[in-house]
Write a protein that holds these residues in place. Sequence first.
Motif, PDB file in Angstrom:
ATOM      1  N   GLY A  29       6.607  44.481  59.513  1.00  0.00           N
ATOM      2  CA  GLY A  29       6.771  45.387  60.642  1.00  0.00           C
ATOM      3  C   GLY A  29       8.196  45.860  60.822  1.00  0.00           C
ATOM      4  N   PRO A  30       8.467  46.824  61.701  1.00  0.00           N
ATOM      5  CA  PRO A  30       7.455  47.391  62.594  1.00  0.00           C
ATOM      6  C   PRO A  30       6.444  48.209  61.809  1.00  0.00           C
ATOM      7  N   TYR A  31       5.204  48.186  62.281  1.00  0.00           N
ATOM      8  CA  TYR A  31       4.128  48.842  61.571  1.00  0.00           C
ATOM      9  C   TYR A  31       4.000  50.295  62.022  1.00  0.00           C
ATOM     10  N   THR A  32       3.810  51.187  61.054  1.00  0.00           N
ATOM     11  CA  THR A  32       3.541  52.579  61.364  1.00  0.00           C
ATOM     12  C   THR A  32       2.174  52.909  60.793  1.00  0.00           C
ATOM     13  N   TYR A  33       1.522  53.901  61.352  1.00  0.00           N
ATOM     14  CA  TYR A  33       0.150  54.183  60.974  1.00  0.00           C
ATOM     15  C   TYR A  33      -0.029  55.651  60.620  1.00  0.00           C
ATOM     16  N   ASP A  34      -0.746  55.895  59.516  1.00  0.00           N
ATOM     17  CA  ASP A  34      -1.117  57.257  59.152  1.00  0.00           C
ATOM     18  C   ASP A  34      -2.328  57.698  59.960  1.00  0.00           C
ATOM     19  N   ILE A  35      -3.194  56.756  60.273  1.00  0.00           N
ATOM     20  CA  ILE A  35      -4.390  57.021  61.080  1.00  0.00           C
ATOM     21  C   ILE A  35      -4.412  55.973  62.183  1.00  0.00           C
ATOM     22  N   SER A  36      -4.494  56.406  63.421  1.00  0.00           N
ATOM     23  CA  SER A  36      -4.395  55.444  64.516  1.00  0.00           C
ATOM     24  C   SER A  36      -5.674  55.289  65.329  1.00  0.00           C
ATOM     25  N   ILE A  94      -1.155  43.555  59.415  1.00  0.00           N
ATOM     26  CA  ILE A  94      -1.323  42.626  60.529  1.00  0.00           C
ATOM     27  C   ILE A  94      -2.468  41.662  60.247  1.00  0.00           C
ATOM     28  N   SER A  95      -3.683  42.176  60.047  1.00  0.00           N
ATOM     29  CA  SER A  95      -4.824  41.297  59.807  1.00  0.00           C
ATOM     30  C   SER A  95      -5.123  41.134  58.321  1.00  0.00           C
ATOM     31  N   SER A  96      -4.517  41.945  57.480  1.00  0.00           N
ATOM     32  CA  SER A  96      -4.702  41.868  56.039  1.00  0.00           C
ATOM     33  C   SER A  96      -3.391  42.241  55.373  1.00  0.00           C
ATOM     34  N   GLN A  97      -3.120  41.629  54.244  1.00  0.00           N
ATOM     35  CA  GLN A  97      -1.906  41.950  53.496  1.00  0.00           C
ATOM     36  C   GLN A  97      -2.148  43.083  52.500  1.00  0.00           C
ATOM     37  N   THR A  98      -3.395  43.565  52.413  1.00  0.00           N
ATOM     38  CA  THR A  98      -3.708  44.767  51.652  1.00  0.00           C
ATOM     39  C   THR A  98      -3.788  45.918  52.634  1.00  0.00           C
ATOM     40  N   VAL A  99      -3.036  46.965  52.367  1.00  0.00           N
ATOM     41  CA  VAL A  99      -2.967  48.099  53.277  1.00  0.00           C
ATOM     42  C   VAL A  99      -3.290  49.392  52.528  1.00  0.00           C
ATOM     43  N   VAL A 100      -3.668  50.408  53.299  1.00  0.00           N
ATOM     44  CA  VAL A 100      -3.932  51.743  52.764  1.00  0.00           C
ATOM     45  C   VAL A 100      -2.978  52.688  53.465  1.00  0.00           C
ATOM     46  N   VAL A 101      -2.140  53.359  52.677  1.00  0.00           N
ATOM     47  CA  VAL A 101      -1.169  54.301  53.246  1.00  0.00           C
ATOM     48  C   VAL A 101      -1.299  55.642  52.536  1.00  0.00           C
ATOM     49  N   ASN A 102      -0.973  56.684  53.237  1.00  0.00           N
ATOM     50  CA  ASN A 102      -1.012  58.005  52.638  1.00  0.00           C
ATOM     51  C   ASN A 102      -0.039  58.037  51.461  1.00  0.00           C
ATOM     52  N   ALA A 103      -0.481  58.602  50.344  1.00  0.00           N
ATOM     53  CA  ALA A 103       0.340  58.620  49.128  1.00  0.00           C
ATOM     54  C   ALA A 103       1.616  59.439  49.292  1.00  0.00           C
ATOM     55  N   ALA A 130     -11.683  44.473  47.093  1.00  0.00           N
ATOM     56  CA  ALA A 130     -11.386  43.943  45.761  1.00  0.00           C
ATOM     57  C   ALA A 130      -9.969  43.371  45.692  1.00  0.00           C
ATOM     58  N   SER A 131      -9.034  44.007  46.362  1.00  0.00           N
ATOM     59  CA  SER A 131      -7.653  43.515  46.361  1.00  0.00           C
ATOM     60  C   SER A 131      -7.544  42.198  47.110  1.00  0.00           C
ATOM     61  N   GLY A 132      -8.286  42.067  48.189  1.00  0.00           N
ATOM     62  CA  GLY A 132      -8.273  40.828  48.972  1.00  0.00           C
ATOM     63  C   GLY A 132      -7.328  40.911  50.149  1.00  0.00           C
ATOM     64  N   ALA A 133      -7.669  40.184  51.210  1.00  0.00           N
ATOM     65  CA  ALA A 133      -6.888  40.234  52.449  1.00  0.00           C
ATOM     66  C   ALA A 133      -5.592  39.443  52.368  1.00  0.00           C
ATOM     67  N   GLY A 134      -5.611  38.337  51.664  1.00  0.00           N
ATOM     68  CA  GLY A 134      -4.448  37.448  51.629  1.00  0.00           C
ATOM     69  C   GLY A 134      -3.434  37.842  50.577  1.00  0.00           C
ATOM     70  N   TYR A 135      -2.300  37.176  50.643  1.00  0.00           N
ATOM     71  CA  TYR A 135      -1.236  37.404  49.656  1.00  0.00           C
ATOM     72  C   TYR A 135      -0.589  36.064  49.322  1.00  0.00           C
ATOM     73  N   GLN A 136      -0.468  35.789  48.049  1.00  0.00           N
ATOM     74  CA  GLN A 136       0.298  34.644  47.548  1.00  0.00           C
ATOM     75  C   GLN A 136       1.114  35.159  46.375  1.00  0.00           C
ATOM     76  N   TRP A 137       2.380  34.844  46.356  1.00  0.00           N
ATOM     77  CA  TRP A 137       3.267  35.457  45.383  1.00  0.00           C
ATOM     78  C   TRP A 137       2.984  35.090  43.944  1.00  0.00           C
ATOM     79  N   ILE A 138       2.243  34.030  43.657  1.00  0.00           N
ATOM     80  CA  ILE A 138       1.900  33.735  42.263  1.00  0.00           C
ATOM     81  C   ILE A 138       0.427  34.007  41.989  1.00  0.00           C
ATOM     82  N   PHE A 139      -0.481  33.541  42.839  1.00  0.00           N
ATOM     83  CA  PHE A 139      -1.903  33.561  42.529  1.00  0.00           C
ATOM     84  C   PHE A 139      -2.685  34.720  43.150  1.00  0.00           C
ATOM     85  N   ASN A 140      -2.085  35.490  44.031  1.00  0.00           N
ATOM     86  CA  ASN A 140      -2.798  36.603  44.654  1.00  0.00           C
ATOM     87  C   ASN A 140      -1.790  37.667  45.086  1.00  0.00           C
ATOM     88  N   ASN A 141      -1.047  38.178  44.122  1.00  0.00           N
ATOM     89  CA  ASN A 141       0.012  39.139  44.421  1.00  0.00           C
ATOM     90  C   ASN A 141      -0.457  40.575  44.189  1.00  0.00           C
TER      91      ASN A 141
END
Length: 152
Positions: A29-36, A94-103, A130-141
């Motif tokens: 953060g701070p988080y910004t949103y393309d679609i709110s 916030i609730s997922s470490q996978t995000v969708v942002v405008n290209a 498919a990407s998954g909600a969580g993030y781990q720097w070695i096993f789920n990056n």
Amino acid sequence: MCHSKTPISLAILAVLAAIVYASSSGGGGPYTYDISTQSGLTALYNSPVYLAEKMTRPLGTSSVKVGWISHSGVRVTLGDGSQWLVHKGNDFGISSQTVVVNARHMGNNWKVVERKNFFGTKKVNDFVRASGAGYQWIFNNCHIGANRMMRQ
């Protein structure tokens, strides 16, 4: 084939992992949103994906990318021609470490490394899942998440 791990190779792996973690964790953060609005998000997540491009870029301010010492994501093209980047990183969302942002937020240092036509058979939400909600720097990056998105 089994390889023994020497203390030196473990130390190198730890240093590389620390570099990847430190360099890819700047999404917080701070988080910004393309679609709110909820209706806008629902429409985006239910949009058919026609083309997916696995993309990579150097980490942070570096101009060099070397294997996993880089950042990956998947740029999806929808039926209306709009493009969105689906990617993950530590503290990206916030609730997922996978995000969708405008290209349009992508810099010119992103490069296409793989293309796949999905012909509208997958939706944006399938890529996020498919990407998954969580993030781990070695096993789920970001690299593992991008590879899972392209394999679906």
